[in-house]
Design a protein around this motif. Structure first.
Motif, PDB file in Angstrom:
ATOM      1  N   GLU A  45       0.902  -1.307   0.055  1.00  0.00           N
ATOM      2  CA  GLU A  45       0.043  -0.050  -0.097  1.00  0.00           C
ATOM      3  C   GLU A  45       0.863   1.257  -0.112  1.00  0.00           C
ATOM      4  OE1 GLU A  45      -3.180   0.541  -0.375  1.00  0.00           O
ATOM      5  OE2 GLU A  45      -3.915  -1.779  -0.432  1.00  0.00           O
ATOM      6  N   GLU A  46       1.787   1.316   0.827  1.00  0.00           N
ATOM      7  CA  GLU A  46       2.753   2.651   0.802  1.00  0.00           C
ATOM      8  C   GLU A  46       3.444   2.583  -0.651  1.00  0.00           C
ATOM      9  OE1 GLU A  46       6.525   4.082   3.444  1.00  0.00           O
ATOM     10  OE2 GLU A  46       5.520   2.234   4.223  1.00  0.00           O
ATOM     11  N   ALA A  47       3.908   1.485  -1.126  1.00  0.00           N
ATOM     12  CA  ALA A  47       4.656   1.537  -2.669  1.00  0.00           C
ATOM     13  C   ALA A  47       3.876   2.029  -3.315  1.00  0.00           C
ATOM     14  CB  ALA A  47       5.080   0.296  -2.979  1.00  0.00           C
ATOM     15  N   LEU A  48       2.426   1.696  -3.506  1.00  0.00           N
ATOM     16  CA  LEU A  48       1.260   2.011  -4.478  1.00  0.00           C
ATOM     17  C   LEU A  48       1.030   3.515  -4.348  1.00  0.00           C
ATOM     18  CD1 LEU A  48      -0.865   0.789  -6.585  1.00  0.00           C
ATOM     19  CD2 LEU A  48      -2.171   0.424  -4.574  1.00  0.00           C
ATOM     20  N   LYS A  49       1.012   4.066  -3.050  1.00  0.00           N
ATOM     21  CA  LYS A  49       0.659   5.398  -3.044  1.00  0.00           C
ATOM     22  C   LYS A  49       1.799   6.309  -3.564  1.00  0.00           C
ATOM     23  CE  LYS A  49       0.234   8.759   0.598  1.00  0.00           C
ATOM     24  NZ  LYS A  49       0.296   9.001   2.254  1.00  0.00           N
ATOM     25  N   ILE A  50       3.070   5.722  -3.464  1.00  0.00           N
ATOM     26  CA  ILE A  50       4.318   6.577  -3.865  1.00  0.00           C
ATOM     27  C   ILE A  50       4.123   6.535  -5.370  1.00  0.00           C
ATOM     28  CG2 ILE A  50       7.038   6.571  -4.166  1.00  0.00           C
ATOM     29  CD1 ILE A  50       6.971   5.428  -1.069  1.00  0.00           C
ATOM     30  N   GLN A  51       3.981   5.306  -6.105  1.00  0.00           N
ATOM     31  CA  GLN A  51       4.021   5.177  -7.347  1.00  0.00           C
ATOM     32  C   GLN A  51       2.941   6.017  -8.216  1.00  0.00           C
ATOM     33  OE1 GLN A  51       7.052   4.921  -7.817  1.00  0.00           O
ATOM     34  NE2 GLN A  51       7.120   2.906  -9.001  1.00  0.00           N
ATOM     35  N   ARG A  52       1.832   6.066  -7.526  1.00  0.00           N
ATOM     36  CA  ARG A  52       0.457   6.530  -8.166  1.00  0.00           C
ATOM     37  C   ARG A  52       0.940   8.170  -8.059  1.00  0.00           C
ATOM     38  NH1 ARG A  52      -4.269   3.332  -5.216  1.00  0.00           N
ATOM     39  NH2 ARG A  52      -4.750   2.119  -6.867  1.00  0.00           N
TER      40      ARG A  52
END
Length: 70
Positions: A45-52
């Motif tokens: 979830e943290e990685a997804l937030k960054i990439q988005r």
């Protein structure tokens, strides 16, 4: 070693850098392999937030995280 890599990438590129997201995904996959799904999901979830934020919703890296996340 992943934690060290994460700390270094945050120090060099900042907390929202795409390379930070890459390490978070690798750490998440390790947790998932160890059946610690809650921790793995949190890191995805943290990685997804960054990439988005950095690459947008249509980027392949976002899709890859969503696939790995399940």
């Amino acid at each position: 070693y992943y934690q060290l890599a994460l700390d270094l990438r945050k120090e060099v590129g900042g907390h929202d850098h795409s390379l930070v997201a890459e390490v978070l995904c690798r750490m998440a996959s390790v947790y998932a392999a160890q059946t610690d799904y809650e921790q793995g999901l949190q890191l995805y979830e943290e990685a997804l937030k960054i990439q988005r934020k950095n690459r947008g919703e249509e980027d392949l890296s976002v899709a890859a995280i969503l696939i790995n996340k399940g």
